[in-house]
Every structure is written in structure tokens, then in C-alpha cells.
Write a protein that holds these residues in place. Structure first.
Motif, mmCIF file in Angstrom:
data_model
loop_
_atom_site.group_PDB
_atom_site.id
_atom_site.type_symbol
_atom_site.label_atom_id
_atom_site.label_comp_id
_atom_site.label_asym_id
_atom_site.label_seq_id
_atom_site.Cartn_x
_atom_site.Cartn_y
_atom_site.Cartn_z
ATOM 1 N N GLY A 1 7.789 -46.949 53.939
ATOM 2 C CA GLY A 1 7.420 -48.331 54.200
ATOM 3 C C GLY A 1 7.037 -48.631 55.630
ATOM 4 O O GLY A 1 6.823 -49.786 55.996
ATOM 5 N N PHE A 2 6.917 -47.602 56.474
ATOM 6 C CA PHE A 2 6.520 -47.821 57.862
ATOM 7 C C PHE A 2 5.014 -47.986 58.010
ATOM 8 O O PHE A 2 4.548 -48.566 58.986
ATOM 9 N N ALA A 3 4.254 -47.439 57.071
ATOM 10 C CA ALA A 3 2.795 -47.414 57.217
ATOM 11 C C ALA A 3 2.118 -47.998 55.986
ATOM 12 O O ALA A 3 2.538 -47.748 54.854
ATOM 13 N N ASP A 4 1.066 -48.751 56.230
ATOM 14 C CA ASP A 4 0.201 -49.271 55.172
ATOM 15 C C ASP A 4 -0.786 -48.157 54.818
ATOM 16 O O ASP A 4 -1.566 -47.724 55.675
ATOM 17 N N PRO A 5 -0.789 -47.672 53.580
ATOM 18 C CA PRO A 5 -1.653 -46.533 53.239
ATOM 19 C C PRO A 5 -3.138 -46.801 53.422
ATOM 20 O O PRO A 5 -3.928 -45.858 53.493
ATOM 21 N N LYS A 6 -3.540 -48.072 53.510
ATOM 22 C CA LYS A 6 -4.955 -48.390 53.689
ATOM 23 C C LYS A 6 -5.320 -48.591 55.156
ATOM 24 O O LYS A 6 -6.486 -48.822 55.472
ATOM 25 N N ARG A 7 -4.326 -48.496 56.060
ATOM 26 C CA ARG A 7 -4.581 -48.796 57.466
ATOM 27 C C ARG A 7 -3.937 -47.743 58.358
ATOM 28 O O ARG A 7 -3.137 -48.051 59.223
ATOM 29 N N ILE A 8 -4.323 -46.481 58.140
ATOM 30 C CA ILE A 8 -3.780 -45.391 58.946
ATOM 31 C C ILE A 8 -4.900 -44.725 59.730
ATOM 32 O O ILE A 8 -5.936 -44.368 59.179
ATOM 33 N N CYS A 9 -4.664 -44.573 61.022
ATOM 34 C CA CYS A 9 -5.605 -43.857 61.885
ATOM 35 C C CYS A 9 -4.898 -42.630 62.440
ATOM 36 O O CYS A 9 -3.708 -42.682 62.750
ATOM 37 N N THR A 10 -5.592 -41.540 62.545
ATOM 38 C CA THR A 10 -5.050 -40.324 63.143
ATOM 39 C C THR A 10 -5.810 -40.027 64.424
ATOM 40 O O THR A 10 -7.018 -40.268 64.506
ATOM 41 N N GLY A 11 -5.102 -39.530 65.421
ATOM 42 C CA GLY A 11 -5.796 -39.276 66.678
ATOM 43 C C GLY A 11 -4.970 -38.433 67.624
ATOM 44 O O GLY A 11 -3.789 -38.188 67.399
ATOM 45 N N GLY A 12 -5.611 -38.003 68.692
ATOM 46 C CA GLY A 12 -4.923 -37.218 69.703
ATOM 47 C C GLY A 12 -5.906 -36.628 70.685
ATOM 48 O O GLY A 12 -7.119 -36.867 70.598
ATOM 49 N N GLY A 13 -5.346 -35.871 71.619
ATOM 50 C CA GLY A 13 -6.168 -35.214 72.617
ATOM 51 C C GLY A 13 -5.982 -33.710 72.572
ATOM 52 O O GLY A 13 -4.913 -33.215 72.209
ATOM 53 N N SER A 14 -7.027 -32.959 72.887
ATOM 54 C CA SER A 14 -7.001 -31.499 72.915
ATOM 55 C C SER A 14 -6.703 -30.966 71.511
ATOM 56 O O SER A 14 -7.456 -31.250 70.582
ATOM 57 N N PHE A 15 -5.580 -30.221 71.313
ATOM 58 C CA PHE A 15 -5.258 -29.794 69.953
ATOM 59 C C PHE A 15 -5.034 -30.998 69.048
ATOM 60 O O PHE A 15 -5.353 -30.959 67.857
ATOM 61 N N GLY A 16 -4.480 -32.083 69.606
ATOM 62 C CA GLY A 16 -4.266 -33.292 68.802
ATOM 63 C C GLY A 16 -5.555 -33.829 68.223
ATOM 64 O O GLY A 16 -5.574 -34.357 67.105
ATOM 65 N N ALA A 17 -6.645 -33.699 68.960
ATOM 66 C CA ALA A 17 -7.949 -34.120 68.449
ATOM 67 C C ALA A 17 -8.412 -33.188 67.346
ATOM 68 O O ALA A 17 -8.981 -33.622 66.329
ATOM 69 N N TYR A 18 -8.190 -31.881 67.538
ATOM 70 C CA TYR A 18 -8.500 -30.908 66.486
ATOM 71 C C TYR A 18 -7.751 -31.266 65.213
ATOM 72 O O TYR A 18 -8.319 -31.326 64.117
ATOM 73 N N SER A 19 -6.452 -31.490 65.341
ATOM 74 C CA SER A 19 -5.618 -31.800 64.186
ATOM 75 C C SER A 19 -6.066 -33.087 63.507
ATOM 76 O O SER A 19 -6.111 -33.171 62.274
ATOM 77 N N ALA A 20 -6.393 -34.095 64.308
ATOM 78 C CA ALA A 20 -6.837 -35.362 63.735
ATOM 79 C C ALA A 20 -8.112 -35.183 62.915
ATOM 80 O O ALA A 20 -8.226 -35.684 61.789
ATOM 81 N N MET A 21 -9.072 -34.460 63.463
ATOM 82 C CA MET A 21 -10.343 -34.277 62.765
ATOM 83 C C MET A 21 -10.157 -33.378 61.546
ATOM 84 O O MET A 21 -10.757 -33.610 60.485
ATOM 85 N N MET A 22 -9.321 -32.345 61.674
ATOM 86 C CA MET A 22 -9.071 -31.461 60.544
ATOM 87 C C MET A 22 -8.323 -32.205 59.444
ATOM 88 O O MET A 22 -8.588 -32.008 58.252
ATOM 89 N N GLY A 23 -7.411 -33.079 59.837
ATOM 90 C CA GLY A 23 -6.689 -33.874 58.851
ATOM 91 C C GLY A 23 -7.618 -34.788 58.082
ATOM 92 O O GLY A 23 -7.497 -34.942 56.856
ATOM 93 N N ALA A 24 -8.563 -35.400 58.782
ATOM 94 C CA ALA A 24 -9.519 -36.278 58.111
ATOM 95 C C ALA A 24 -10.415 -35.506 57.159
ATOM 96 O O ALA A 24 -10.836 -36.023 56.118
#
Length: 210
Positions: free
Chosen positions: A53-76
Motif C-alpha cells: 500500500g505504499f505505492a500506487d501501481p499506476k504512478r510509479i517511476c523508476t530512476g537512478g544514476g550510473s548503474f541506477g540508470a541502467y537498472s531503471a531502463m532495463m526494468g522498464a
């Protein structure tokens, strides 16, 4: 994290396998698992946040820098319906490029690290690179990069942008030729986070802080 939380966003930061803090075995469990088990940990944590219940499934953004950016894009790319938007900052998006360029590669210890962590098989690296799967990304994307980045050279972000645009995506773009692997200086940071919050507010919006 505090900056995002101060604007009313719920923030989840994951200690995925491969990250330090839980000992050498836990860190070593991520070797060879970029885009694999390490990504599963981020996905599982996101699903936990929704179920709790912490997150609205329709309003989630993923992000980060360096490897975090890789992970965010790979997750998407892997979880097409899970994320509404992605913010990738000074990221690594093509592992074949990482294997042969960047300042880590310029040291013997860095070369050993890269081979141990991601390997050196071009075909396998390509199959674990977000640029390969740009056509699977449904989320809105913002890309940020510094023109003087030697750790993740700008070619990574340019390749990711080109791949997304070939797939029919419009990309929110912020490039600063005076910045490196991370943005520094008050003016650059204010501009960066002003743009990021404009993007986030437009794509998912923040609830009032509680």
C-alpha cells in the motif's frame, strides 16, 4: 532520496544483490547478473511496495544514476506495464560499449572488475543492454548526461536516445557539456532537479506530504 521525499514522493531505494552493505557474498551474488537477479530484486521490491500500500501501481517511476540508470531502463524494458516513467542520469545503457570504453577500463584492476561483473562476451552483453530492448519500453523517458563524463561516456546516452526514437518514443533530454559523472555546482543542480521534478510532476504527480 530526501529531496524526492520532501516533494511528497514515496521513495524506495533497494539493496539489490551486487550492492555493498550485506557482505562479500551478497555483493558477489550480483556478478554476471546485471539485468538478471539484480533486476529481479528491484522488481520484487517494487511489487512489495504496491502490495503493502505504499505505492500506487499506476504512478510509479523508476530512476537512478550510473548503474541506477541502467537498472531503471532495463526494468522498464523487462516490466513494460510496471513503470509509468523512467529517469536515467549519466547512465550505462550499452554493455558492449562499457566493456571497451570509459575510465574504469583504463586500469588493470578496472578491466578485471568489468570482466568479473559483466563478462566480455559481446552477444551476451548485447542481450543485457537496454539499447537492445528500446522497443519494449512503454514508459515515458527522461535522459540526463554530462558532456565530460569519462565513467559512462556520453555515447551511452546518445545510443539510448537514438534507439528510443527509432522505436517511436519522444525523449525528455537534458545534456550539460560542463558536467561529468554526476552534476555539481548550485546552478547545474538546481537546473537538473527543476527539470526532473517538472517531468515527474507531469508523468505521475506527487501526493501532498504527510
Amino acid at each position: 532520496m530526501q529531496l524526492l521525499a520532501s516533494r511528497g514522493y514515496a521513495v524506495l531505494q533497494v539493496n539489490y544483490r551486487g550492492s555493498p552493505g550485506y557482505g562479500r557474498a551478497y555483493e558477489g551474488a550480483g556478478y554476471g547478473e546485471w539485468g538478471g537477479l539484480m533486476q529481479d530484486d528491484v522488481t520484487d521490491a517494487t511489487l512489495w511496495a504496491i502490495a503493502s500500500g505504499f505505492a500506487d501501481p499506476k504512478r510509479i517511476c523508476t530512476g537512478g544514476g550510473s548503474f541506477g540508470a541502467y537498472s531503471a531502463m532495463m526494468g522498464a524494458a523487462r516490466e513494460g506495464d510496471l513503470y509509468a516513467c523512467v529517469v536515467g542520469m549519466f547512465g550505462i545503457y550499452d554493455l558492449t560499449l562499457m566493456e571497451r570504453s570509459g575510465d574504469v577500463r583504463q586500469r588493470n584492476s578496472g578491466t578485471y572488475y568489468i570482466r568479473r561483473v559483466i563478462g566480455d562476451d559481446p552477444e551476451a552483453l548485447g542481450q543485457r543492454s537496454p539499447v537492445t530492448f528500446a522497443d519494449r519500453i512503454k514508459a515515458s523517458v527522461m535522459l540526463v548526461h554530462g558532456g565530460r563524463d569519462r565513467r559512462a561516456p556520453p555515447a551511452h546516452t546518445h545510443r539510448m536516445r537514438e534507439a528510443l526514437e527509432r522505436a517511436g518514443h519522444e525523449v525528455e533530454w537534458l545534456a550539460d557539456g560542463d558536467q561529468g559523472h554526476g552534476f555539481f555546482g548550485k546552478r547545474a543542480l538546481v537546473n537538473l532537479w527543476t527539470r526532473v521534478f517538472e517531468f515527474l510532476d507531469r508523468e505521475i504527480g506527487a501526493s501532498p506530504p504527510t
